[in-house]
Structures are given as structure tokens and as C-alpha cells.
Motif scaffolding. Structure first.
Motif, PDB file in Angstrom:
ATOM      1  N   ILE A   1       0.759  -0.705  -0.039  1.00  0.00           N
ATOM      2  CA  ILE A   1       0.243   0.029   0.022  1.00  0.00           C
ATOM      3  C   ILE A   1       0.969   1.213  -0.112  1.00  0.00           C
ATOM      4  O   ILE A   1       1.969   1.732   0.884  1.00  0.00           O
ATOM      5  N   ASN A   2       0.282   2.035  -1.047  1.00  0.00           N
ATOM      6  CA  ASN A   2       1.391   3.300  -0.913  1.00  0.00           C
ATOM      7  C   ASN A   2       0.510   4.608  -0.217  1.00  0.00           C
ATOM      8  O   ASN A   2      -0.747   5.133  -0.334  1.00  0.00           O
ATOM      9  N   ARG A   3       1.147   4.455   0.930  1.00  0.00           N
ATOM     10  CA  ARG A   3       0.890   5.757   2.083  1.00  0.00           C
ATOM     11  C   ARG A   3       0.101   6.728   2.055  1.00  0.00           C
ATOM     12  O   ARG A   3      -0.769   7.111   2.992  1.00  0.00           O
ATOM     13  N   TYR A   4       0.559   7.703   0.945  1.00  0.00           N
ATOM     14  CA  TYR A   4       0.880   8.433   0.243  1.00  0.00           C
ATOM     15  C   TYR A   4      -0.414   8.763  -0.246  1.00  0.00           C
ATOM     16  O   TYR A   4      -0.537  10.162  -0.581  1.00  0.00           O
ATOM     17  N   THR A   5      -0.685   8.376  -1.191  1.00  0.00           N
ATOM     18  CA  THR A   5      -2.027   8.375  -2.006  1.00  0.00           C
ATOM     19  C   THR A   5      -3.458   7.710  -1.257  1.00  0.00           C
ATOM     20  O   THR A   5      -4.014   7.850  -1.761  1.00  0.00           O
ATOM     21  N   MET A   6      -2.938   6.330  -1.198  1.00  0.00           N
ATOM     22  CA  MET A   6      -3.758   5.535  -0.747  1.00  0.00           C
ATOM     23  C   MET A   6      -4.270   4.887   0.653  1.00  0.00           C
ATOM     24  O   MET A   6      -5.146   3.795   0.676  1.00  0.00           O
ATOM     25  N   THR A   7      -3.909   5.704   1.459  1.00  0.00           N
ATOM     26  CA  THR A   7      -3.881   5.597   2.534  1.00  0.00           C
ATOM     27  C   THR A   7      -5.199   6.826   3.476  1.00  0.00           C
ATOM     28  O   THR A   7      -4.452   8.301   3.542  1.00  0.00           O
ATOM     29  N   ALA A   8      -6.494   6.657   3.598  1.00  0.00           N
ATOM     30  CA  ALA A   8      -7.239   8.231   4.121  1.00  0.00           C
ATOM     31  C   ALA A   8      -7.752   7.903   5.699  1.00  0.00           C
ATOM     32  O   ALA A   8      -8.683   6.507   5.658  1.00  0.00           O
ATOM     33  N   VAL A   9      -7.378   8.834   6.184  1.00  0.00           N
ATOM     34  CA  VAL A   9      -7.841   8.706   7.466  1.00  0.00           C
ATOM     35  C   VAL A   9      -8.538  10.162   8.421  1.00  0.00           C
ATOM     36  O   VAL A   9      -8.363  10.834   7.567  1.00  0.00           O
ATOM     37  N   PRO A  10      -8.137  10.246   9.075  1.00  0.00           N
ATOM     38  CA  PRO A  10      -8.457  11.533   9.838  1.00  0.00           C
ATOM     39  C   PRO A  10      -7.888  11.959  10.075  1.00  0.00           C
ATOM     40  O   PRO A  10      -6.747  11.810  10.529  1.00  0.00           O
ATOM     41  N   PRO A  11      -7.518  13.432   9.799  1.00  0.00           N
ATOM     42  CA  PRO A  11      -6.174  14.398   9.489  1.00  0.00           C
ATOM     43  C   PRO A  11      -6.224  15.235  11.320  1.00  0.00           C
ATOM     44  O   PRO A  11      -5.087  16.003  11.822  1.00  0.00           O
ATOM     45  N   GLY A  12      -7.627  14.948  12.755  1.00  0.00           N
ATOM     46  CA  GLY A  12      -7.032  15.310  13.171  1.00  0.00           C
ATOM     47  C   GLY A  12      -6.954  16.842  13.448  1.00  0.00           C
ATOM     48  O   GLY A  12      -7.492  17.376  12.414  1.00  0.00           O
ATOM     49  N   SER A  13      -6.049  17.711  14.103  1.00  0.00           N
ATOM     50  CA  SER A  13      -6.590  18.828  14.251  1.00  0.00           C
ATOM     51  C   SER A  13      -6.005  19.937  12.933  1.00  0.00           C
ATOM     52  O   SER A  13      -5.965  21.155  12.991  1.00  0.00           O
ATOM     53  N   ILE A  14      -4.836  18.939  12.023  1.00  0.00           N
ATOM     54  CA  ILE A  14      -4.986  19.931  10.579  1.00  0.00           C
ATOM     55  C   ILE A  14      -6.474  20.786  10.124  1.00  0.00           C
ATOM     56  O   ILE A  14      -5.617  21.528   9.448  1.00  0.00           O
ATOM     57  N   PHE A  15      -7.010  19.849  10.602  1.00  0.00           N
ATOM     58  CA  PHE A  15      -8.319  20.554   9.388  1.00  0.00           C
ATOM     59  C   PHE A  15      -8.617  21.628  10.649  1.00  0.00           C
ATOM     60  O   PHE A  15      -9.593  22.346   9.454  1.00  0.00           O
ATOM     61  N   LYS A  16      -8.068  22.001  11.626  1.00  0.00           N
ATOM     62  CA  LYS A  16      -8.710  23.167  12.227  1.00  0.00           C
ATOM     63  C   LYS A  16      -8.569  24.434  11.381  1.00  0.00           C
ATOM     64  O   LYS A  16      -9.122  25.268  11.202  1.00  0.00           O
ATOM     65  N   LEU A  17      -7.276  24.411  10.344  1.00  0.00           N
ATOM     66  CA  LEU A  17      -7.181  25.624   9.480  1.00  0.00           C
ATOM     67  C   LEU A  17      -8.316  25.820   8.876  1.00  0.00           C
ATOM     68  O   LEU A  17      -8.793  26.616   8.095  1.00  0.00           O
ATOM     69  N   VAL A  18      -9.341  24.533   8.011  1.00  0.00           N
ATOM     70  CA  VAL A  18     -10.212  24.448   7.538  1.00  0.00           C
ATOM     71  C   VAL A  18     -11.332  24.831   8.658  1.00  0.00           C
ATOM     72  O   VAL A  18     -12.620  26.103   8.016  1.00  0.00           O
ATOM     73  N   THR A  19     -11.930  24.531   9.399  1.00  0.00           N
ATOM     74  CA  THR A  19     -12.506  25.366  10.680  1.00  0.00           C
ATOM     75  C   THR A  19     -12.420  27.165  10.568  1.00  0.00           C
ATOM     76  O   THR A  19     -12.931  27.400  10.414  1.00  0.00           O
ATOM     77  N   GLY A  20     -11.584  26.846  10.631  1.00  0.00           N
ATOM     78  CA  GLY A  20     -10.312  28.799  10.469  1.00  0.00           C
ATOM     79  C   GLY A  20     -11.352  29.780  10.025  1.00  0.00           C
ATOM     80  O   GLY A  20     -11.539  30.252  10.206  1.00  0.00           O
ATOM     81  N   THR A  21     -10.798  28.783   8.246  1.00  0.00           N
ATOM     82  CA  THR A  21     -11.227  29.161   7.318  1.00  0.00           C
ATOM     83  C   THR A  21     -12.733  29.821   7.457  1.00  0.00           C
ATOM     84  O   THR A  21     -13.390  31.005   7.171  1.00  0.00           O
ATOM     85  N   ALA A  22     -14.007  28.475   7.549  1.00  0.00           N
ATOM     86  CA  ALA A  22     -15.109  28.811   7.631  1.00  0.00           C
ATOM     87  C   ALA A  22     -15.769  30.180   9.085  1.00  0.00           C
ATOM     88  O   ALA A  22     -16.517  30.650   8.536  1.00  0.00           O
TER      89      ALA A  22
END
Length: 627
Positions: A320-341
């Protein structure tokens, strides 16, 4: 009737039969026997075409070819007294070649005429070649010809990026030939990575030599030659010097984390790791790694069934190529998206104040608390500091406010704006698109509505949200470049054997938010990321203390129900961003283990190889959802 009349009638009957047979042979079956007679005189010998090579951005060869020899059967050179089965049986008796495999390849061949060669075996060893040469008299119709074998010069580097080759299957054979290509059974084709993605560029076109042979199959003269066309070469954006350094340090950290877990039952055992380095100005991938991996040269000759079964049954999933084929929650990095919204839809500013009294957040009329990673209240903090501290309570509140006004739609909308939930279209096969959950998805999949808790969970990158490391690299790049980022791209150019550029991949804008989101939003997000690595209270500052250049980043620890995933995404230099770096540790426990790896990657990229301040890599492990 007397004897003379009977004899005359018999003679006449014989002549009629002979004339009829002659007419049948000449008029009805004449073309067939003419082809046979020509087949006895003319033979078509294959000339194999080498596969295209793969180079890094500076011209270093990463994948090439080396000389090999294949075994063919020429049906029209087999004398009438011999049979194919007898010849193959004799060959198997005196060589290492298995009769079952030879017969399988013979029976699976799809040649149109008797003069075409049938591939019986690839990559003969020297012993078998000598045996065949010394026993030509009892092995008629066998031909040994030069070929090429894939040479993965660094078989344990860039494994998931370059990919591997294997024998074409029936589905591929039909599909490729339906597209107008000329493949045959027994051909080797790309099965993964760039080998698969660029198969039709890398694959050469075979040639042939038409010769006249005598009754013993010996060449008399050449009638005609169709020269082979070698495959085209790939030139990558990968910097192989950097790639080698990154692979070494990532592997060292991965192995160390796994070793430490053996002596501490509270410490999780990482099951995989990946890292991506992307050029922010072009989208070019200059380094990418996924571990565990495998040895590419296992596939060069054709992998054995036992070796293949061992790989696909390995619980660590090295294929498995983990940088393209593994999809998991990103945790707090997503706060950049929440912050934008929140800044766009709720009027939040960089200096907007929040208060965390006790490290918990309650949805009104809900009894369940949503907790901060730090169990102690952090008091008053503004929006920028909330990013630097990765304070969950602040983002829970923002997620709930967005829910009250827009249900779950705005968080999902801004996630999609950043390209989450969609493939990046990096030039690799089998990329996952991930998932951005919303009300319609939840109703169709789970038959449930969207609740306040869904938005609160999503606000910190938890729940059903799924992302890949390359998507996070794109997100980090978008923020760093004030709202614009390019499609991740591994191949820079495709060249012909004469050096002519067949195709050049210019930077292609994938995300452009400049008309939708103003610079004050990105300025606040970047200031928070700056403080993550540079302020004493930043969640990654311990690792970047005294670093020679100014960096920025965001930590993320994603809960899984088991061992947490550890994330870090950052960019540098802060003042003029050049690269985005993402490190993902699958089941790694905490972002605390991802950060020092990202720091070391930046060291190598910017030339600080002798930088030794605060280089401790592994810190204490806490079972809390630490950042």
C-alpha cells in the motif's frame, strides 16, 4: 465382363481419384500449403524493445534495463518427426525449466501464423542457455534471443512511486489492444506506481527480423528487418539526493518507534509511515516515501507465487502506498479549514477572544463533554493562539456556531474548497479521494441526520472525515501561498530516446481561492502556524527551537478507537514559502513523533545537515490525545 475391361475401369478410376486429389490440393487447399511451404523457408525472429528509463530531476538514473535472454519456440522450424510436447519434455529433463510452465506459456500463446515466435521463458540463466546451445540437435525449433530485464538500480528506494512490472493478464491484454496497442501474452507491463501510470509511454514497440532458414533452422540470409522502438523516458520532479536522505531518516524513526513499543505496553506500535515534500510554486513532488515497502527487484524477473503471497498477506500491508492510498482522519490539521469557515462565515478575526475554563465543551442540553487534548483549562486566548495551542475547546465552539447557522454544510463546503474529499489527481494509480461527511452522505449511508455533535467532531478533524497525506500537502500549500496551489506532479517531462521532449508537464492550478477568501484569513492562519513552531506555547515549538530559518506548521493527532494517528504539516521558509512538508504516522500515537521527522526533512532540504540542536527524536508517550 472380361478381365481387360475390369483393369481398364480400375485404371480410369485411379486416374480420376488422382486428378480429383490434385485439383483439391491445388485449387481448394493451395493457399494453405503455399503458406506451409513458405513457413518452412521463412522465419520471423523477435527483436525486443527496451522499456523507457526513469530519471530524477538532475538526470540520475533510478530505473533502467539490463541485458537478458528469452527462450522462444519457432513452430515452423520443428521437423515433422518431432512434436512440441516431446521437445519441451526433453528440455525440462536436461534444464531447470519446468515442463508445466513451458506448456502453459505455449498453450496460452496467441500467434496468428506458424512463422511467429512463441515466448516460452524469460530471463534464462547462463546454465540453461549453455544446455540449449549444446543440444540444438535434440531441441529443434528453440531460439534464444537477447532481451532486456527491468533494473531497479535502487530496489529499496522510491518503491511505491516507481512501482513495479509484471506479466500482462487477460483483462489487460484485451483492454490495451482495444485501445490500439499491440500487446501479446507474456509481455511485462506496469502493475503499480509510475510503471503503471505511464505504461503506454514506457513500453517500447517490438521489432522483428524476417530471415530465410534451412531445414535445420539455421539462418541463410536476412530478408527484412523492422527495427524496435525503445520506450520513452520519464524525468521526475523527485530530487534523489533529498529522497535518499528522507527515506533514511524516516525509516530510522519508524524502526525506533516500533522498537520502543516493544518495551512499553502503553506505547503504540506504528503500522506505517509516509512523508511528502512538495514544491509550493509548482506542485512538483520532490520527495515521497511510504513504509513499510518491499524489494522492487522481486518483480523484475517475475515474482514467485510464494513471495507474492507473503507480501499481500503481510499485516503491515507493504504493497500500500500510504501517501495516496491511505485515507484517515487528519485530526487538528483540519482546524485550518474550520478556521477559514469561521473567519468567512462567523466574522471571526485574528484577535477574536475565546475562553477555555476547564478544557471541556458542552453542547447545550447535551450531557456528554467534548474535551481538549490538554485536560487543564487554558484561559483566555485569541484565534491565532488557539491555532498555535491547537485548543480543541475553541474549535468545538466554532464548529457548534457553524452548525447553528448552517448545520453541517459550511464545514463540508470549505473542506471541498481546499480539495478534500476529491482526488488530487497526482500522477499515480489507485489514489483515494477520501471523504468529507455531510448531512446527505450521513442520511444515505447511515440513515441518520446530521447532529450538532457531528459538526463539533468535524471541527477538529475527527469523525468520518478521511484524508490522504498528499491531500494534506495540498492543503498546507494552499494556505502557505495565500489561497492557490498546484496539482501534485511526479513526472516533469517525458523524453524520447533522442532526447526530444515528448511531453512537458507545466504547473497546473488545482485550487484557487484568491477571489473567494481574502488575505486576512490566510494571514491569520499562517500566523497561527508560525506560532505553532516558534512561540514557546506552540505545540511543535520544542522541536524547532533555534532552527536556522523560520518555519510554520500544524500538528494533528487523530483518534481511531485504537492507537491514534500522528500528523504534522508545515511549510518553510515562513516569509517566502518554498516547500510543504507532511509526515503521517499510522497508529503512531501522537503528532509529537511526526514533528521531529518533519524538522529533519527541512534540515536536509535547506542544507542544515550538521544542525544538531535539540535533535532528540522520541519523547515520552502519553495516552492522552496530545498534540
Amino acid at each position: 465382363m472380361d478381365r481387360h475391361k475390369i483393369i481398364k475401369l480400375v485404371i480410369i478410376l485411379i486416374f480420376v481419384i488422382l486428378l480429383s486429389r490434385a485439383a483439391y490440393l491445388q485449387l481448394v487447399r493451395g493457399d494453405y500449403y503455399y503458406e506451409l511451404s513458405e513457413g518452412n523457408r521463412i522465419s520471423v525472429r523477435p527483436i525486443n524493445a527496451p522499456r523507457g528509463r526513469i530519471y530524477d530531476q538532475r538526470g540520475e538514473i533510478i530505473v533502467s534495463n539490463r541485458l537478458s535472454y528469452n527462450l522462444y519456440l519457432m513452430q515452423n522450424e520443428i521437423p515433422p518427426a518431432s512434436s512440441v510436447k516431446e521437445i519441451l519434455n526433453e528440455l525440462s529433463n536436461i534444464s531447470s525449466l519446468a515442463e508445466s510452465r513451458l506448456l502453459l506459456n505455449y498453450n496460452n500463446s496467441e500467434v496468428d501464423t506458424a512463422v511467429e515466435p512463441i515466448l516460452l521463458a524469460r530471463h534464462l540463466n547462463k546454465e540453461d542457455m549453455v544446455i540449449i546451445a549444446e543440444n540444438k540437435d535434440i531441441l529443434p525449433g528453440l531460439l534464444v534471443k537477447e532481451s532486456s530485464m527491468r533494473d531497479y538500480i535502487y530496489p529499496k528506494k522510491l518503491v511505491h512511486t516507481t512501482g513495479y512490472i509484471g506479466e500482462i493478464n487477460k483483462k489487460e491484454l484485451i483492454s490495451f489492444n482495444d485501445k490500439g496497442y499491440n500487446y501479446r501474452g507474456g509481455d511485462f507491463v506496469g502493475k503499480g506506481g509510475l510503471e503503471k501510470q505511464y505504461e503506454f509511454y514506457l513500453n517500447g514497440k517490438r521489432g522483428a527480423e524476417q530471415i530465410e532458414v534451412n531445414s535445420r533452422g539455421e539462418k541463410i540470409k536476412t530478408i527484412g528487418v523492422k527495427n524496435p522502438e525503445p520506450g520513452n523516458d520519464l524525468v521526475l520532479n523527485i530530487n534523489f539526493t533529498l529522497q535518499s536522505a528522507v527515506e533514511k531518516l524516516v525509516e530510522e524513526n519508524y524502526n525506533e518507534l516500533r522498537t520502543l513499543s516493544l518495551d512499553d505496553e502503553d506505547r503504540p506500535t506504528p503500522t506505517g509511515i509516509s512523508a511528502v515534500v512538495m514544491d509550493i510554486d509548482t506542485g512538483g513532488i520532490i520527495s515521497a516515501i511510504s513504509l513499510p515497502d518491499y524489494n522492487l527487484n522481486l518483480f523484475a524477473k517475475g515474482i514467485s507465487n510464494s513471495d507474492y503471497q507473503e507480501l499481500i498477506n503481510d499485516p503491515l500491508r507493504p504493497m500500500i502506498n500510504r501517501y495516496t492510498m491511505t485515507a484517515v482522519p487528519p485530526g487538528s490539521i483540519f482546524k485550518l479549514v474550520t478556521g477559514t469557515a469561521a473567519m468567512k462565515e462567523l466574522g471571526v478575526r485574528a484577535n477574536t477572544s475565546f475562553y477555555d475554563s476547564d478544557g471541556t465543551f458542552y453542547i447545550p442540553n447535551w450531557s456528554r463533554p467534548f474535551r481538549n487534548w490538554n485536560p487543564v483549562g487554558e484561559g483566555k486566548l485569541d484565534f491565532v493562539k488557539a491555532i498555535a495551542r491547537s485548543n480543541n475547546v475553541v474549535f468545538y465552539e466554532l464548529g457548534y456556531e457553524l452548525y447553528k447557522d448552517y448545520k453541517g454544510e459550511k464545514l463540508a463546503e470549505y473542506a471541498h474548497k481546499y480539495g478534500l474529499g476529491s482526488k488530487t489527481n497526482i500522477d499515480l494509480p489507485s489514489e483515494k479521494s477520501g471523504l468529507v461527511p455531510d448531512d446527505s452522505w450521513k442520511r444515505s449511508v447511515l440513515n441518520q441526520g446530521w447532529y450538532p455533535g457531528d459538526s463539533v467532531n468535524l471541527s477538529i478533524g475527527q469523525g468520518s472525515l478521511l484524508t490522504t497525506p498528499v491531500q494534506i500537502a495540498s492543503l498546507i500549500s494552499t494556505v502557505a501561498a495565500d489561497g492557490v496551489s498546484y496539482k501534485p506532479q511526479l513526472v516533469k517531462t517525458i523524453r524520447g530516446t533522442d532526447g526530444e521532449i515528448i511531453k512537458k508537464f507545466e504547473p497546473e492550478i488545482r485550487i484557487d481561492l484568491r477571489d473567494e477568501i481574502d488575505n486576512r484569513v490566510f494571514s491569520a492562519l499562517k500566523q497561527g502556524m508560525h506560532d505553532v513552531t516558534n512561540k514557546s506555547y506552540g505545540t511543535a515549538s520544542r522541536h524547532f527551537k533555534g532552527f536556522p530559518i523560520t518555519t510554520a506548521g500544524k500538528t494533528g493527532t487523530a483518534q481511531t478507537g485504537g492507537a491514534n494517528h500522528g500528523w504534522f504539516g508545515g511549510f518553510a521558509p515562513y516569509e517566502d514559502p518554498q516547500i510543504a512538508v507532511v509526515v503521517f504516522i499510522e497508529n503512531g500515537g501522537s503528532s509529537a513523533y511526526s514533528v521531529p521527522i518533519a524538522r529533519e526533512i527541512m534540515e536536509y532540504y535547506f542544507g542544515f545537515k550538521n544542525y544538531h540542536n535539540n535533535r532528540d527524536k522520541i519523547y515520552y508517550y502519553s495516552s492522552e490525545n496530545s498534540e
